[in-house]
Design a protein around this motif. Structure first.
Motif, PDB file in Angstrom:
ATOM      1  N   HIS A 220      -2.966   4.653  -3.311  1.00 33.56           N
ATOM      2  CA  HIS A 220      -2.039   3.574  -3.002  1.00 33.56           C
ATOM      3  C   HIS A 220      -1.852   2.601  -4.175  1.00 33.56           C
ATOM      4  O   HIS A 220      -2.722   2.464  -5.032  1.00 33.56           O
ATOM      5  N   TYR A 221      -0.722   1.916  -4.161  1.00 30.64           N
ATOM      6  CA  TYR A 221      -0.386   0.892  -5.153  1.00 30.64           C
ATOM      7  C   TYR A 221       0.729   0.018  -4.557  1.00 30.64           C
ATOM      8  O   TYR A 221       1.312   0.355  -3.523  1.00 30.64           O
ATOM      9  N   ALA A 222       1.026  -1.115  -5.195  1.00 23.78           N
ATOM     10  CA  ALA A 222       2.109  -2.004  -4.739  1.00 23.78           C
ATOM     11  C   ALA A 222       3.438  -1.525  -5.309  1.00 23.78           C
ATOM     12  O   ALA A 222       3.499  -1.028  -6.435  1.00 23.78           O
ATOM     13  N   ASP A 223       4.513  -1.684  -4.510  1.00 25.21           N
ATOM     14  CA  ASP A 223       5.806  -1.230  -5.005  1.00 25.21           C
ATOM     15  C   ASP A 223       6.923  -2.218  -4.705  1.00 25.21           C
ATOM     16  O   ASP A 223       6.898  -3.334  -5.174  1.00 25.21           O
ATOM     17  N   TYR A 224       7.887  -1.857  -3.878  1.00 29.33           N
ATOM     18  CA  TYR A 224       9.158  -2.584  -3.749  1.00 29.33           C
ATOM     19  C   TYR A 224       9.016  -4.080  -3.449  1.00 29.33           C
ATOM     20  O   TYR A 224       8.092  -4.505  -2.760  1.00 29.33           O
ATOM     21  N   VAL A 225      10.011  -4.857  -3.941  1.00 29.53           N
ATOM     22  CA  VAL A 225      10.008  -6.302  -3.713  1.00 29.53           C
ATOM     23  C   VAL A 225      11.446  -6.828  -3.792  1.00 29.53           C
ATOM     24  O   VAL A 225      12.242  -6.386  -4.623  1.00 29.53           O
ATOM     25  N   TRP A 226      11.776  -7.755  -2.900  1.00 27.95           N
ATOM     26  CA  TRP A 226      13.020  -8.498  -3.014  1.00 27.95           C
ATOM     27  C   TRP A 226      12.747  -9.682  -3.947  1.00 27.95           C
ATOM     28  O   TRP A 226      11.753 -10.396  -3.781  1.00 27.95           O
TER      29      TRP A 226
ATOM     30  N   SER B 213       0.852  -1.187   0.000  1.00 29.20           N
ATOM     31  CA  SER B 213       0.000   0.000   0.000  1.00 29.20           C
ATOM     32  C   SER B 213       0.892   1.242   0.000  1.00 29.20           C
ATOM     33  O   SER B 213       0.971   1.971   0.975  1.00 29.20           O
ATOM     34  N   PHE B 214       1.560   1.461  -1.125  1.00 25.29           N
ATOM     35  CA  PHE B 214       2.578   2.496  -1.233  1.00 25.29           C
ATOM     36  C   PHE B 214       1.993   3.779  -1.824  1.00 25.29           C
ATOM     37  O   PHE B 214       0.939   3.756  -2.463  1.00 25.29           O
ATOM     38  N   THR B 215       2.682   4.891  -1.625  1.00 25.69           N
ATOM     39  CA  THR B 215       2.248   6.165  -2.213  1.00 25.69           C
ATOM     40  C   THR B 215       3.448   6.970  -2.699  1.00 25.69           C
ATOM     41  O   THR B 215       4.576   6.747  -2.281  1.00 25.69           O
TER      42      THR B 215
ATOM     43  N   VAL C  66       8.150  14.830  -7.669  1.00 23.90           N
ATOM     44  CA  VAL C  66       7.447  13.714  -7.058  1.00 23.90           C
ATOM     45  C   VAL C  66       8.463  12.652  -6.655  1.00 23.90           C
ATOM     46  O   VAL C  66       9.410  12.363  -7.387  1.00 23.90           O
ATOM     47  N   ALA C  67       8.259  12.080  -5.456  1.00 18.57           N
ATOM     48  CA  ALA C  67       9.222  11.127  -4.914  1.00 18.57           C
ATOM     49  C   ALA C  67       8.521  10.092  -4.050  1.00 18.57           C
ATOM     50  O   ALA C  67       7.348  10.244  -3.677  1.00 18.57           O
ATOM     51  N   ASN C  68       9.243   9.058  -3.730  1.00 21.30           N
ATOM     52  CA  ASN C  68       8.834   8.011  -2.798  1.00 21.30           C
ATOM     53  C   ASN C  68       8.418   8.648  -1.467  1.00 21.30           C
ATOM     54  O   ASN C  68       9.182   9.396  -0.855  1.00 21.30           O
ATOM     55  N   ALA C  69       7.212   8.350  -0.993  1.00 27.17           N
ATOM     56  CA  ALA C  69       6.692   8.977   0.225  1.00 27.17           C
ATOM     57  C   ALA C  69       7.534   8.657   1.453  1.00 27.17           C
ATOM     58  O   ALA C  69       7.714   9.507   2.341  1.00 27.17           O
ATOM     59  N   ILE C  70       8.065   7.423   1.533  1.00 24.61           N
ATOM     60  CA  ILE C  70       8.884   7.039   2.689  1.00 24.61           C
ATOM     61  C   ILE C  70      10.202   7.792   2.692  1.00 24.61           C
ATOM     62  O   ILE C  70      10.689   8.230   3.740  1.00 24.61           O
ATOM     63  N   VAL C  71      10.799   7.988   1.512  1.00 25.57           N
ATOM     64  CA  VAL C  71      12.043   8.746   1.429  1.00 25.57           C
ATOM     65  C   VAL C  71      11.813  10.188   1.868  1.00 25.57           C
ATOM     66  O   VAL C  71      12.615  10.759   2.615  1.00 25.57           O
TER      67      VAL C  71
ATOM     68  N   SER D 241      11.473   4.222 -12.329  1.00 24.83           N
ATOM     69  CA  SER D 241      10.979   4.212 -10.951  1.00 24.83           C
ATOM     70  C   SER D 241       9.457   4.075 -10.907  1.00 24.83           C
ATOM     71  O   SER D 241       8.737   4.744 -11.649  1.00 24.83           O
ATOM     72  N   THR D 242       8.996   3.207 -10.021  1.00 19.09           N
ATOM     73  CA  THR D 242       7.547   3.044  -9.823  1.00 19.09           C
ATOM     74  C   THR D 242       6.960   4.266  -9.137  1.00 19.09           C
ATOM     75  O   THR D 242       5.990   4.864  -9.613  1.00 19.09           O
ATOM     76  N   SER D 243       7.536   4.633  -7.988  1.00 21.33           N
ATOM     77  CA  SER D 243       6.988   5.738  -7.200  1.00 21.33           C
ATOM     78  C   SER D 243       7.460   7.096  -7.675  1.00 21.33           C
ATOM     79  O   SER D 243       6.849   8.113  -7.333  1.00 21.33           O
ATOM     80  N   GLY D 244       8.552   7.119  -8.470  1.00 23.85           N
ATOM     81  CA  GLY D 244       9.080   8.388  -8.941  1.00 23.85           C
ATOM     82  C   GLY D 244       8.770   8.703 -10.388  1.00 23.85           C
ATOM     83  O   GLY D 244       9.112   9.784 -10.876  1.00 23.85           O
ATOM     84  N   HIS D 245       8.068   7.756 -11.087  1.00 20.09           N
ATOM     85  CA  HIS D 245       7.693   8.037 -12.472  1.00 20.09           C
ATOM     86  C   HIS D 245       6.425   7.320 -12.912  1.00 20.09           C
ATOM     87  O   HIS D 245       5.419   7.955 -13.225  1.00 20.09           O
ATOM     88  N   LEU D 246       6.460   5.974 -12.927  1.00 19.69           N
ATOM     89  CA  LEU D 246       5.344   5.207 -13.501  1.00 19.69           C
ATOM     90  C   LEU D 246       3.997   5.597 -12.911  1.00 19.69           C
ATOM     91  O   LEU D 246       3.088   6.033 -13.624  1.00 19.69           O
ATOM     92  N   MET D 247       3.845   5.429 -11.586  1.00 16.06           N
ATOM     93  CA  MET D 247       2.541   5.695 -10.976  1.00 16.06           C
ATOM     94  C   MET D 247       2.211   7.184 -10.904  1.00 16.06           C
ATOM     95  O   MET D 247       1.054   7.560 -11.141  1.00 16.06           O
ATOM     96  N   PRO D 248       3.166   8.074 -10.623  1.00 19.45           N
ATOM     97  CA  PRO D 248       2.844   9.502 -10.694  1.00 19.45           C
ATOM     98  C   PRO D 248       2.363   9.924 -12.083  1.00 19.45           C
ATOM     99  O   PRO D 248       1.418  10.702 -12.207  1.00 19.45           O
TER     100      PRO D 248
END
Length: 295
Positions: free
Chosen positions: A221-227, A115-117, A193-198, A146-153
């Motif tokens: 919200h959307y899904a993001d980081y993964v190992w 549940s990322f933003t 626009v940037a990763n909310a946690i950063v 970047s997902t949170s810094g480009h794709l989803m924004p």
């Protein structure tokens, strides 16, 4: 409907993994793990955040590791493509690319990753109240991959009828979340626009203040980081890594520090299904080619 407790799910999975693995450390035949993380912050910050986690993984699996820091998102994908990396912390979109091109296998994600933003930021003295106030201004994404810094924004901007290249006077790509925030603070970009946690961590560390940079809007919200692991990693190693990640507990002080540094409360199993929506957005935006390669 009763609410599912993530901790209960992890406990159940750990019991199943313990029963299936039979403590088969002898089958962990790799001589070392070559590990990398998405270069979404400075290398110094990445080393500080992830070295305790990697030390823990090495200790619990018995496998030495090499921490490979890459120069950018493209470099990370190319090294993975050349089988130079075994375990990688991808952003959601970079993982989709690595899965389609090279069969990357999802391992775990933090509880917050489901549940990322993204956070749109402006200078502290800006009187703007909405993104619409930045017509013909300079805007900055992070990395193109970047997902949170480009794709989803970009996706959420298009939902508002904003085509960045037509709406803003200039569209920049900083390459990293902390750099995007720095560009806004310095005036190199009017909006970023940037990763909310950063962004939150930069405030907590005192790297920025609300007087310098303020939050304009947080996205849905959307899904993001993964190992994820390379397809060549043996199944026994995959299962042991999964078990070790899931064992991390916020109730153990030394492990709570590891979790806090990496920005989550616990790790959960990740599946390809978690990133189906991201893949659909990538295809809709024309950022995934049917050839599915990194060239």
């Amino acid at each position: 409907m009763a609410r599912i407790n993530p901790l209960a799910i992890v406990a159940l999975l750990l019991s199943l993994l313990s029963g299936c693995s039979g403590n088969d450390d002898k089958s962990l035949t790799m001589d070392r793990l070559r590990i990398s993380v998405l270069p979404d912050q400075s290398q110094a910050e990445l080393r500080e955040r992830f070295t305790p986690l990697l030390d823990y993984l090495s200790q619990e699996t018995g496998l030495p590791y090499e921490f490979v820091l890459v120069k950018d998102y493209e470099d990370l994908l190319e090294r993975f493509h050349r089988n130079e990396l075994d375990l990688v912390r991808f952003g959601g979109f970079a993982f989709v690319r690595a899965r389609l091109a090279d069969g990357a296998r999802p391992l775990v994600m933090r509880d917050v990753d489901a549940s990322f933003t993204s956070t749109f930021v402006v200078r502290g003295d800006s009187e703007a109240v909405s993104i619409g106030d930045f017509k013909d201004k300079v805007f900055s994404f992070g990395s193109r991959l970047s997902t949170s810094g480009h794709l989803m924004p970009r996706h959420f901007l298009l939902e508002q009828g904003i085509i960045p290249e037509e709406f803003f006077s200039e569209v920049l790509y900083s390459g990293a979340h902390d750099r995007t925030v720095e560009w806004v603070a310095s005036g190199q970009a009017d909006l970023g626009v940037a990763n909310a946690i950063v962004v939150s961590r930069l405030y907590e560390q005192g790297a920025i203040t609300p007087e310098q940079v303020r939050i304009l809007w947080n996205t849905p919200h959307y899904a993001d980081y993964v190992w994820a692991v390379n397809a060549r990693v043996p199944q026994a190693v995959y299962e042991r890594l999964l078990q070790v990640f899931l064992q991390l507990s916020p109730n153990k002080p030394e492990q709570e520090e590891i979790l806090r540094a990496t920005g989550g409360q616990l790790y959960l199993p990740a599946t390809e299904a978690d990133f189906v929506a991201l893949e659909a957005v990538g295809r809709k935006l024309g950022l995934i080619e049917d050839t599915n390669n990194n060239e």
